[in-house]
Write a protein that holds these residues in place. Structure first.
Motif, PDB file in Angstrom:
ATOM      1  N   UNK A  86       0.675  -1.037   0.225  1.00 34.74           N
ATOM      2  CA  UNK A  86      -0.087  -0.174   0.433  1.00 34.74           C
ATOM      3  C   UNK A  86       0.743   0.993   0.003  1.00 34.74           C
ATOM      4  N   UNK A  87       2.058   1.127   0.350  1.00 30.98           N
ATOM      5  CA  UNK A  87       3.010   2.429   0.463  1.00 30.98           C
ATOM      6  C   UNK A  87       3.432   2.703  -0.303  1.00 30.98           C
ATOM      7  N   UNK A  88       3.692   1.490  -1.370  1.00 32.50           N
ATOM      8  CA  UNK A  88       4.194   1.575  -2.756  1.00 32.50           C
ATOM      9  C   UNK A  88       3.769   1.846  -4.030  1.00 32.50           C
ATOM     10  N   UNK A  89       1.790   2.112  -3.510  1.00 36.00           N
ATOM     11  CA  UNK A  89       0.898   2.073  -4.316  1.00 36.00           C
ATOM     12  C   UNK A  89       0.308   3.198  -4.007  1.00 36.00           C
ATOM     13  N   UNK A  90       0.721   3.689  -2.945  1.00 34.04           N
ATOM     14  CA  UNK A  90       0.152   5.062  -2.332  1.00 34.04           C
ATOM     15  C   UNK A  90       1.531   6.558  -2.846  1.00 34.04           C
ATOM     16  N   UNK A  91       2.929   6.131  -2.847  1.00 32.27           N
ATOM     17  CA  UNK A  91       3.911   6.879  -3.435  1.00 32.27           C
ATOM     18  C   UNK A  91       3.558   7.058  -5.319  1.00 32.27           C
ATOM     19  N   UNK A  92       3.516   5.951  -5.675  1.00 33.06           N
ATOM     20  CA  UNK A  92       3.353   5.786  -7.151  1.00 33.06           C
ATOM     21  C   UNK A  92       2.042   6.632  -7.978  1.00 33.06           C
ATOM     22  N   UNK A  93       0.905   6.314  -6.793  1.00 29.74           N
ATOM     23  CA  UNK A  93      -0.137   6.960  -7.421  1.00 29.74           C
ATOM     24  C   UNK A  93       0.015   8.987  -6.999  1.00 29.74           C
ATOM     25  N   UNK A  94       0.681   8.832  -5.980  1.00 30.43           N
ATOM     26  CA  UNK A  94       1.112  10.405  -5.588  1.00 30.43           C
ATOM     27  C   UNK A  94       1.894  10.662  -6.970  1.00 30.43           C
ATOM     28  N   UNK A  95       2.991  10.293  -7.122  1.00 28.84           N
ATOM     29  CA  UNK A  95       3.850  10.447  -8.154  1.00 28.84           C
ATOM     30  C   UNK A  95       2.577  11.087  -9.396  1.00 28.84           C
ATOM     31  N   UNK A  96       1.997  10.190  -9.799  1.00 23.53           N
ATOM     32  CA  UNK A  96       0.927  10.031 -10.833  1.00 23.53           C
ATOM     33  C   UNK A  96       0.755  11.362 -10.789  1.00 23.53           C
ATOM     34  N   UNK A  97       0.154  11.439  -9.562  1.00 24.90           N
ATOM     35  CA  UNK A  97      -1.160  12.620  -9.680  1.00 24.90           C
ATOM     36  C   UNK A  97      -0.422  14.095 -10.034  1.00 24.90           C
ATOM     37  N   UNK A  98       0.773  14.024  -9.728  1.00 25.12           N
ATOM     38  CA  UNK A  98       1.351  15.474  -9.911  1.00 25.12           C
ATOM     39  C   UNK A  98       1.716  15.531 -10.685  1.00 25.12           C
ATOM     40  N   UNK A  99       1.711  14.310 -11.579  1.00 26.36           N
ATOM     41  CA  UNK A  99       2.341  14.013 -12.951  1.00 26.36           C
ATOM     42  C   UNK A  99       3.945  14.772 -13.176  1.00 26.36           C
ATOM     43  N   UNK A 100       4.382  14.560 -12.709  1.00 27.38           N
ATOM     44  CA  UNK A 100       6.047  14.056 -12.366  1.00 27.38           C
ATOM     45  C   UNK A 100       6.999  13.184 -12.039  1.00 27.38           C
ATOM     46  N   UNK A 101       7.762  13.283 -12.498  1.00 32.09           N
ATOM     47  CA  UNK A 101       8.813  11.736 -12.989  1.00 32.09           C
ATOM     48  C   UNK A 101      10.017  12.258 -11.916  1.00 32.09           C
ATOM     49  N   UNK A 102      11.035  11.983 -11.597  1.00 28.02           N
ATOM     50  CA  UNK A 102      12.086  11.747 -10.490  1.00 28.02           C
ATOM     51  C   UNK A 102      12.289  10.972  -9.769  1.00 28.02           C
ATOM     52  N   UNK A 103      11.673   9.665 -10.289  1.00 27.37           N
ATOM     53  CA  UNK A 103      11.573   8.354  -9.401  1.00 27.37           C
ATOM     54  C   UNK A 103      12.020   7.244 -10.594  1.00 27.37           C
TER      55      UNK A 103
END
Length: 285
Positions: free
Chosen positions: A124-141
């Motif tokens: 769930x932690x991994x999913x939440x972090x990935x969703x956050x990156x997708x929501x803000x539409x940013x890279x860096x990961x």
């Protein structure tokens, strides 16, 4: 206000939005969910001054704890404003670190052992972090996400999809690499290329790689059907001749066995041809 108090307060506000969306007519599940995210972003922005006041003494540990509240409650939908606050206080690499630290968990079906609460929390932690990156539409990961995507068991579709969304947005070269080098499981590759075509992005290197991979597959392959539909979704008219040829071969096979599923596949390919501006009537003569 501590992290749990802020989380509970914001969720009470968000609950009103969700209830309102549930009562609206004519909105399907996907539309309603997207509308919910838009509304929570808008509401959180309106509460920004209040949030800043209550968190004026917070630093990295408190914002990480707030992120963990979302994880503990299985709530991956973090507003843009809060995502930015977490990034500002925890560092640009925070979400990438969360993904890397929890990648081992998703090598197996995370629901295969529901009693393993720690494994579920980690995923769930991994999913939440990935969703956050997708929501803000940013890279860096990129490295962390690609590593998680390659490790992720195909049974974990709910995690595989957002990882594919990130790669489709940020890592075009990696998509070409997967297509050209047969370096990705068929299910994952299909998910990834589907997300890329759905996004509406265009890159001839990606298109040529999809086309080459499609041509290399045997006609009876289920994966070839998926790639044919991707060629249709991509919107490149040059695919008309390729798809017509494929449809013709399937029709010849159908004339031999009259398989209903095969007929359904033919109809899907025909629809893809027509969506690109081609004709298929002569194929059935």
């Amino acid at each position: 206000m501590n992290c749990k108090e802020l989380y509970d307060y914001l969720n009470k506000q968000y609950a009103k939005i969700y209830k309102d969306l549930e009562t609206r007519d004519g909105a399907d599940e996907t539309t309603g969910f997207k509308g919910y995210l838009v509304e929570i972003d808008r509401l959180t922005d309106s509460l920004a001054a209040e949030i800043d006041e209550h968190t004026s003494d917070w630093s990295g540990p408190e914002w990480e704890a707030f992120f963990n509240c979302h994880v503990e409650y299985g709530d991956p939908d973090i507003s843009l404003y809060i995502i930015k606050k977490i990034t500002e206080n925890c560092g640009d690499g925070f979400f990438a670190r969360v993904i890397s630290e929890n990648t081992e968990t998703i090598r197996n079906d995370v629901y295969a052992s529901p009693a393993d609460k720690e494994a579920l929390r980690s995923s769930d932690a991994l999913l939440t972090a990935t969703d956050a990156l997708n929501h803000i539409k940013t890279g860096g990961a990129d490295e962390a996400v690609i590593g998680a995507f390659e490790a992720c068991a195909t049974a974990n579709d709910h995690i595989l999809c957002p990882l594919a969304v990130y790669i489709a947005r940020e890592c075009e070269d990696k998509i070409v690499d997967y297509l050209e080098n047969d370096a990705c499981e068929p299910h994952k590759l299909t998910e990834l290329v589907s997300e890329y075509t759905i996004s509406g992005r265009k890159n001839m290197r990606v298109y040529d790689a999809i086309k080459k991979r499609f041509k290399s597959m045997p006609d009876e392959s289920d994966t070839k059907l998926h790639f044919a539909l991707m060629l249709g979704d991509y919107g490149e008219p040059n695919a008309i001749l390729i798809l017509r040829k494929y449809a013709k071969k399937l029709i010849e096979k159908y004339n031999e066995n009259r398989d209903r599923e095969l007929f359904s596949n033919i109809m899907m390919i025909s629809s893809a041809v027509e969506s690109l501006g081609g004709s298929t009537e002569d194929l059935f003569e």
